[in-house]
Design a protein around this motif. Structure first.
Motif, PDB file in Angstrom:
ATOM      1  N   GLY A 107       0.790  -1.223   0.000  1.00 27.60           N
ATOM      2  CA  GLY A 107       0.000   0.000   0.000  1.00 27.60           C
ATOM      3  C   GLY A 107       0.827   1.280   0.000  1.00 27.60           C
ATOM      4  N   LYS A 108       2.134   1.155   0.015  1.00 33.21           N
ATOM      5  CA  LYS A 108       3.010   2.341   0.022  1.00 33.21           C
ATOM      6  C   LYS A 108       3.392   2.705  -1.414  1.00 33.21           C
ATOM      7  N   ASP A 109       3.982   3.853  -1.561  1.00 35.56           N
ATOM      8  CA  ASP A 109       4.382   4.309  -2.883  1.00 35.56           C
ATOM      9  C   ASP A 109       5.512   3.430  -3.439  1.00 35.56           C
ATOM     10  N   PRO A 110       5.319   2.819  -4.624  1.00 40.76           N
ATOM     11  CA  PRO A 110       6.318   1.869  -5.149  1.00 40.76           C
ATOM     12  C   PRO A 110       7.673   2.510  -5.455  1.00 40.76           C
ATOM     13  N   ILE A 111       7.648   3.785  -5.836  1.00 42.27           N
ATOM     14  CA  ILE A 111       8.928   4.448  -6.156  1.00 42.27           C
ATOM     15  C   ILE A 111       9.721   4.688  -4.873  1.00 42.27           C
ATOM     16  N   ALA A 112       9.003   5.081  -3.818  1.00 38.52           N
ATOM     17  CA  ALA A 112       9.675   5.286  -2.523  1.00 38.52           C
ATOM     18  C   ALA A 112      10.157   3.956  -1.945  1.00 38.52           C
ATOM     19  N   LEU A 113       9.380   2.886  -2.172  1.00 34.45           N
ATOM     20  CA  LEU A 113       9.806   1.565  -1.682  1.00 34.45           C
ATOM     21  C   LEU A 113      11.117   1.158  -2.344  1.00 34.45           C
ATOM     22  N   ARG A 114      11.166   1.323  -3.651  1.00 30.33           N
ATOM     23  CA  ARG A 114      12.372   0.924  -4.380  1.00 30.33           C
ATOM     24  C   ARG A 114      13.578   1.750  -3.915  1.00 30.33           C
ATOM     25  N   ALA A 115      13.339   3.048  -3.722  1.00 28.73           N
ATOM     26  CA  ALA A 115      14.430   3.919  -3.278  1.00 28.73           C
ATOM     27  C   ALA A 115      14.893   3.553  -1.869  1.00 28.73           C
ATOM     28  N   THR A 116      13.956   3.104  -1.024  1.00 28.39           N
ATOM     29  CA  THR A 116      14.319   2.695   0.340  1.00 28.39           C
ATOM     30  C   THR A 116      15.313   1.537   0.285  1.00 28.39           C
ATOM     31  N   LYS A 117      15.005   0.556  -0.593  1.00 28.17           N
ATOM     32  CA  LYS A 117      15.914  -0.587  -0.746  1.00 28.17           C
ATOM     33  C   LYS A 117      17.256  -0.155  -1.317  1.00 28.17           C
ATOM     34  N   ASP A 118      17.201   0.616  -2.391  1.00 26.46           N
ATOM     35  CA  ASP A 118      18.440   1.042  -3.064  1.00 26.46           C
ATOM     36  C   ASP A 118      19.337   1.810  -2.096  1.00 26.46           C
ATOM     37  N   ALA A 119      18.730   2.776  -1.386  1.00 27.80           N
ATOM     38  CA  ALA A 119      19.532   3.640  -0.512  1.00 27.80           C
ATOM     39  C   ALA A 119      20.194   2.820   0.590  1.00 27.80           C
ATOM     40  N   TYR A 121      25.085   9.834  -3.183  1.00 23.79           N
ATOM     41  CA  TYR A 121      24.119   8.912  -3.795  1.00 23.79           C
ATOM     42  C   TYR A 121      22.694   9.249  -3.363  1.00 23.79           C
ATOM     43  N   THR A 122      22.490   9.473  -2.053  1.00 21.86           N
ATOM     44  CA  THR A 122      21.121   9.721  -1.591  1.00 21.86           C
ATOM     45  C   THR A 122      20.617  11.103  -2.032  1.00 21.86           C
ATOM     46  N   ALA A 123      21.561  12.059  -2.171  1.00 25.59           N
ATOM     47  CA  ALA A 123      21.143  13.381  -2.679  1.00 25.59           C
ATOM     48  C   ALA A 123      20.622  13.237  -4.110  1.00 25.59           C
ATOM     49  N   ALA A 124      21.342  12.468  -4.905  1.00 28.64           N
ATOM     50  CA  ALA A 124      20.903  12.250  -6.282  1.00 28.64           C
ATOM     51  C   ALA A 124      19.599  11.458  -6.308  1.00 28.64           C
ATOM     52  N   LYS A 125      19.482  10.522  -5.391  1.00 30.30           N
ATOM     53  CA  LYS A 125      18.294   9.652  -5.333  1.00 30.30           C
ATOM     54  C   LYS A 125      17.037  10.467  -5.000  1.00 30.30           C
ATOM     55  N   GLU A 126      17.193  11.445  -4.087  1.00 32.14           N
ATOM     56  CA  GLU A 126      16.045  12.291  -3.735  1.00 32.14           C
ATOM     57  C   GLU A 126      15.449  12.926  -4.980  1.00 32.14           C
ATOM     58  N   ASN A 127      16.344  13.416  -5.839  1.00 38.93           N
ATOM     59  CA  ASN A 127      15.860  14.081  -7.048  1.00 38.93           C
ATOM     60  C   ASN A 127      15.299  13.085  -8.052  1.00 38.93           C
ATOM     61  N   GLU A 128      15.890  11.899  -8.076  1.00 38.37           N
ATOM     62  CA  GLU A 128      15.380  10.859  -8.982  1.00 38.37           C
ATOM     63  C   GLU A 128      13.945  10.493  -8.589  1.00 38.37           C
ATOM     64  N   VAL A 129      13.718  10.322  -7.285  1.00 39.59           N
ATOM     65  CA  VAL A 129      12.380   9.944  -6.803  1.00 39.59           C
ATOM     66  C   VAL A 129      11.370  11.040  -7.157  1.00 39.59           C
ATOM     67  N   LEU A 170      10.574  10.813 -10.819  1.00 36.29           N
ATOM     68  CA  LEU A 170       9.736   9.663 -11.166  1.00 36.29           C
ATOM     69  C   LEU A 170       8.313   9.820 -10.631  1.00 36.29           C
ATOM     70  N   GLN A 171       8.194  10.458  -9.462  1.00 39.09           N
ATOM     71  CA  GLN A 171       6.850  10.627  -8.864  1.00 39.09           C
ATOM     72  C   GLN A 171       6.144  11.858  -9.424  1.00 39.09           C
ATOM     73  N   LYS A 172       6.819  12.602 -10.224  1.00 39.78           N
ATOM     74  CA  LYS A 172       6.278  13.853 -10.786  1.00 39.78           C
ATOM     75  C   LYS A 172       5.775  14.780  -9.666  1.00 39.78           C
ATOM     76  N   GLY A 173       6.645  14.973  -8.697  1.00 39.54           N
ATOM     77  CA  GLY A 173       6.299  15.914  -7.632  1.00 39.54           C
ATOM     78  C   GLY A 173       5.871  15.288  -6.320  1.00 39.54           C
ATOM     79  N   GLY A 174       5.506  13.999  -6.340  1.00 39.96           N
ATOM     80  CA  GLY A 174       4.902  13.271  -5.229  1.00 39.96           C
ATOM     81  C   GLY A 174       5.312  13.619  -3.818  1.00 39.96           C
ATOM     82  N   TRP A 175       6.493  13.201  -3.415  1.00 39.36           N
ATOM     83  CA  TRP A 175       6.811  13.326  -1.985  1.00 39.36           C
ATOM     84  C   TRP A 175       6.949  14.769  -1.541  1.00 39.36           C
TER      85      TRP A 175
END
Ligand code: COA
Length: 273
Positions: free
Chosen positions: A205-217, A232-240, A243-248
């Motif tokens: 039930g959670k956001d799939p993009i955030a889930l994937r980023a949680t694992k990756d990070a 890496y995590t700074a770049a990842k924040e922007n990637e998420v 991908l979420q088009k503004g989401g988080w």
């Protein structure tokens, strides 16, 4: 999706992969390696699947490597085929599962020996039946925890436990597995399936993009220097964000700032997919 050694059931965005060799206590034979790699590929691109559960049919989770088909019949007798399958085995648990884009849960229902340890480890989470039996049985047949098993011990076991169980081959149950941190928790076998499904549905039930980023990070940070991890995590924040088009940032943080919900207490509705 039909496989010789695997059953796949999909419901509520959760795919349950059941190793289906109960007559051989679900030992890992070459066909299972091929089927697992194929199934993971199939499910990777299936939008109906957000979370994976791996378990075993019957009373065993997995009795480790199939000592007959894998070692007796292949190693030494057919070196090229052994090497081909072994490379796929390493890839399946070491890369495919570990870095799978969707969360994975090992549901350890029974016997879990030797070569099954890396399968538990490569899953993000693990829930065991209290009655499950774990064992590093290699020492009992004059071997050591080979392949990925020693690395599993190094990654997840406390040093004293790793060598205690490796040197003695003594078995331990699901309660002990939870106590030493090899699984998240243990529940009575009768409740294993329902509790694991409830956990899987919660995560689905959670956001799939955030889930994937949680694992990756997490997984990438384990292997990085502090400086590299920060970059890496700074770049990842922007990637998420991209991908979420503004989401988080817009919905998640934005609605909290507007006082519309409290992320400490519940998830954001529109970020739930
Ligand atoms: N490799 C190949 N075959 C296996 C196996 C393995 N790892 N584990 C179980 N089997 C087979 C048995 O040989 C038996 O086959 P058969 O019916 O053709 O004789 C079948 O599965 C059922 O096992 P059985 O031994 O009769 O069941 P059990 O409940 O009495 O004992 C185990 C179950 C798991 C305790 C026992 O089979 C065992 O010790 N297996 C080896 C475990 C091991 O050392 N794994 C580590 C490998 S890295």
């Amino acid at each position: 999706m039909e496989y010789q050694t695997l059953l796949v059931d999909i419901s509520d965005k959760v795919a349950k992969l059941t190793i289906n060799r109960p007559h051989k206590k679900n030992a890992i034979n070459p066909q299972l390696v091929l089927d697992m790699v194929q199934a993971l590929d199939d499910l990777r691109y299936n939008d109906e699947v957000a979370v994976l559960i791996v378990t075993g049919a019957g009373d065993a989770f997995c009795a480790g490597m199939d000592l007959k088909e894998y070692f007796h019949d292949l190693k030494g007798k057919n070196p090229a085929e052994y090497d081909r399958i072994n490379r796929m085995l390493i890839d399946w648990r070491g890369r495919l599962m570990r870095h799978y884009p969707k969360p994975t849960i090992a549901m350890v229902n029974g016997y879990c020996f030797g070569g099954a340890f890396p399968l538990v480890e490569c899953c993000d989470l693990a829930i065991a039946a209290e009655e499950a039996e774990f064992g590093l049985s290699e020492i009992n047949f004059g071997m050591f925890p080979g392949g990925a098993v020693s690395k599993t011990l190094a990654n997840l076991f406390r040093p004293r436990d790793a060598l205690f169980y490796g040197l003695t081959g003594r078995r331990f149950n699901g309660i002990k597995a939870a106590e030493i941190g090899f699984v998240n928790y243990a529940v009575p076998r009768a409740r294993l399936e329902s509790e694991t499904m409830a956990l899987a549905r919660e995560i689905a039930g959670k956001d799939p993009i955030a889930l994937r980023a949680t694992k990756d990070a997490y997984r990438m940070s384990l292997e990085m220097s502090w400086e590299a991890a920060m970059s890496y995590t700074a770049a990842k924040e922007n990637e998420v964000l991209l991908l979420q088009k503004g989401g988080w940032l817009e919905d998640g943080v934005g609605d909290f700032v507007k006082g519309l919900y409290k992320p400490g207490l519940a998830g954001h509705e529109t970020l739930k997919k």
